[in-house]
Design a protein around this motif. Structure first.
Motif, short mmCIF file in Angstrom:
data_model
loop_
_atom_site.label_atom_id
_atom_site.label_comp_id
_atom_site.label_asym_id
_atom_site.label_seq_id
_atom_site.Cartn_x
_atom_site.Cartn_y
_atom_site.Cartn_z
N THR A 179 88.29 62.67 85.91
CA THR A 179 86.83 62.60 85.86
C THR A 179 86.22 61.98 87.11
O THR A 179 85.04 62.19 87.39
CB THR A 179 86.38 61.79 84.63
OG1 THR A 179 86.98 60.48 84.67
CG2 THR A 179 86.80 62.48 83.35
N THR A 180 86.99 61.18 87.85
CA THR A 180 86.44 60.50 89.02
C THR A 180 86.80 61.20 90.33
O THR A 180 86.40 60.72 91.39
CB THR A 180 86.96 59.06 89.08
OG1 THR A 180 88.41 59.07 89.10
CG2 THR A 180 86.47 58.26 87.90
N GLN A 181 87.54 62.29 90.27
CA GLN A 181 87.90 62.97 91.51
C GLN A 181 86.65 63.62 92.11
O GLN A 181 85.81 64.15 91.42
CB GLN A 181 88.98 64.02 91.28
CG GLN A 181 88.55 65.15 90.36
CD GLN A 181 89.55 66.29 90.36
OE1 GLN A 181 90.08 66.64 91.39
NE2 GLN A 181 89.80 66.86 89.19
N ASP A 182 86.57 63.55 93.42
CA ASP A 182 85.47 64.19 94.16
C ASP A 182 85.97 64.55 95.55
O ASP A 182 87.12 64.37 95.89
CB ASP A 182 84.24 63.27 94.22
CG ASP A 182 84.60 61.88 94.75
OD1 ASP A 182 85.61 61.76 95.48
OD2 ASP A 182 83.89 60.92 94.44
N SER A 183 85.08 65.06 96.33
CA SER A 183 85.48 65.51 97.67
C SER A 183 85.94 64.36 98.55
O SER A 183 86.69 64.56 99.50
CB SER A 183 84.31 66.23 98.34
OG SER A 183 83.18 65.37 98.42
N LEU A 215 101.89 57.24 89.05
CA LEU A 215 102.24 58.38 88.21
C LEU A 215 103.75 58.51 88.02
O LEU A 215 104.22 59.02 87.01
CB LEU A 215 101.68 59.67 88.82
CG LEU A 215 100.16 59.84 88.79
CD1 LEU A 215 99.77 61.14 89.48
CD2 LEU A 215 99.62 59.81 87.37
N ILE A 216 104.51 58.06 89.00
CA ILE A 216 105.96 58.15 88.91
C ILE A 216 106.57 56.92 88.26
O ILE A 216 107.48 57.01 87.43
CB ILE A 216 106.56 58.36 90.32
CG1 ILE A 216 106.11 59.70 90.88
CG2 ILE A 216 108.08 58.31 90.29
CD1 ILE A 216 106.48 59.91 92.32
N VAL A 218 95.29 58.32 79.49
CA VAL A 218 93.94 57.83 79.78
C VAL A 218 93.75 57.64 81.29
O VAL A 218 92.70 58.01 81.84
CB VAL A 218 93.68 56.50 79.03
CG1 VAL A 218 92.39 55.85 79.52
CG2 VAL A 218 93.62 56.74 77.53
N LEU A 219 94.77 57.09 81.97
CA LEU A 219 94.67 56.90 83.42
C LEU A 219 94.52 58.23 84.15
O LEU A 219 93.72 58.35 85.08
CB LEU A 219 95.91 56.16 83.93
CG LEU A 219 96.05 54.70 83.50
CD1 LEU A 219 97.38 54.12 83.99
CD2 LEU A 219 94.89 53.86 84.04
N VAL A 220 95.28 59.23 83.72
CA VAL A 220 95.18 60.53 84.37
C VAL A 220 93.82 61.17 84.09
O VAL A 220 93.22 61.81 84.97
CB VAL A 220 96.33 61.45 83.91
CG1 VAL A 220 96.17 62.85 84.46
CG2 VAL A 220 97.67 60.87 84.33
N GLY A 239 100.13 65.34 76.92
CA GLY A 239 99.68 65.68 75.57
C GLY A 239 100.83 66.15 74.69
O GLY A 239 100.96 65.74 73.53
N LEU A 240 101.70 66.99 75.25
CA LEU A 240 102.87 67.45 74.50
C LEU A 240 103.83 66.30 74.24
O LEU A 240 104.47 66.24 73.18
CB LEU A 240 103.58 68.55 75.29
CG LEU A 240 102.83 69.88 75.40
CD1 LEU A 240 103.56 70.83 76.34
CD2 LEU A 240 102.67 70.52 74.03
#
Length: 201
Positions: free
Chosen positions: A48-52, A6-7, A41-43, A94-95
Motif C-alpha cells: 500500500t505504501t509503494q510509489d514511484s 523478507l528473507i 501484514v508487513l508485505v 495467504g496459502l
C-alpha cells in the motif's frame, strides 16, 4: 533492508516454530500462525505504501540486493522485488496461513517438525520468487523440494512411502535438466563474451 526482512523473517519463524514444538505443540502452531500473519501484514503495508519514489535509479525494482557469492563463475546473491513478485509473495503467505489453520487439528504428531518443514517450504518459494540470478534460482528451487519431501513422507496419507519417492525422482529429473540448461547457457554466454573481447563477431 526490505529484502533482508523478507528473507530473515521466515527463517526466524522457522527456528521458533521448530524448537517450540519439542515442548508445546500448541505454542508451535500459534507461533507459526502469528509470525506468518505479521509477515503478511508487513508485505501488505509495503504494497500500500509503494510509489514511484521507491523505484531504484537503475531499474524498476522496489528493492534489490546484489552481493557477490561465487565470483569465479559470476554467481551473485541477486534478489529483486517488484509489483508482480510482491503479489506472488502475498499469495504464498495467504496459502501458508491457510495451511497452518487446516493442519491445526489434522497434524498431531511431530507438530514442531511439521511447521519447521512447512515454513521452510514457504521461505524457499519466496526466495525463488525474489531470485534474479539463475543459479540462485536453481539453488532455492532445490532447497524448497527437501521439506516438501518430508511433508509428504511423514504426514502423507495413502501410499505415503511411494509418493515421496516418485516426487523425488520427477523433481530431481527435471532439476537435472534445469541445471544442464543453466550450464549450457553459462558456457554459451562465456564464449560470446570471450569473442567480443577479442573483437570477433
Amino acid at each position: 533492508m526490505i529484502l533482508r526482512g523478507l528473507i530473515l523473517t521466515p527463517i526466524v519463524d522457522d527456528a521458533l516454530a521448530g524448537f517450540s514444538g519439542r515442548r508445546n505443540n500448541a505454542l508451535s502452531r500459534w507461533l507459526s500462525l502469528a509470525c506468518l500473519a505479521i509477515y503478511l501484514v508487513l508485505v501488505m503495508v509495503l504494497w500500500t505504501t509503494q510509489d514511484s519514489a521507491a523505484i531504484t535509479p537503475n531499474g524498476t525494482w522496489l528493492a534489490q540486493i546484489d552481493w557477490p557469492w561465487i565470483p569465479q563463475p559470476g554467481i551473485r546473491l541477486h534478489l529483486g522485488l517488484d509489483g508482480l513478485s510482491l503479489l506472488l509473495i502475498l499469495l504464498t503467505l495467504g496459502l501458508g496461513i491457510m495451511s497452518v489453520i487446516a493442519s491445526w487439528s489434522e497434524i498431531t504428531e511431530r507438530v514442531g517438525f511439521f511447521h519447521f518443514n512447512l515454513i521452510l517450504t514457504l521461505a524457499g518459494v519466496i526466495s525463488v520468487i525474489l531470485a534474479l540470478d539463475l543459479f540462485l534460482f536453481f539453488f532455492f528451487w532445490e532447497l524448497m523440494l527437501v521439506p516438501i519431501y518430508f511433508l509428504i513422507a511423514v504426514w502423507g496419507h495413502e501410499r505415503r512411502i511411494y509418493a515421496p519417492i516418485k516426487f523425488f525422482l520427477f523433481t530431481q529429473g527435471s532439476g537435472l535438466l534445469m541445471f544442464a540448461a543453466i550450464v549450457a547457457l553459462t558456457i554459451f554466454n562465456y564464449r560470446h563474451v570471450l569473442r567480443l573481447s577479442r573483437g570477433t563477431p
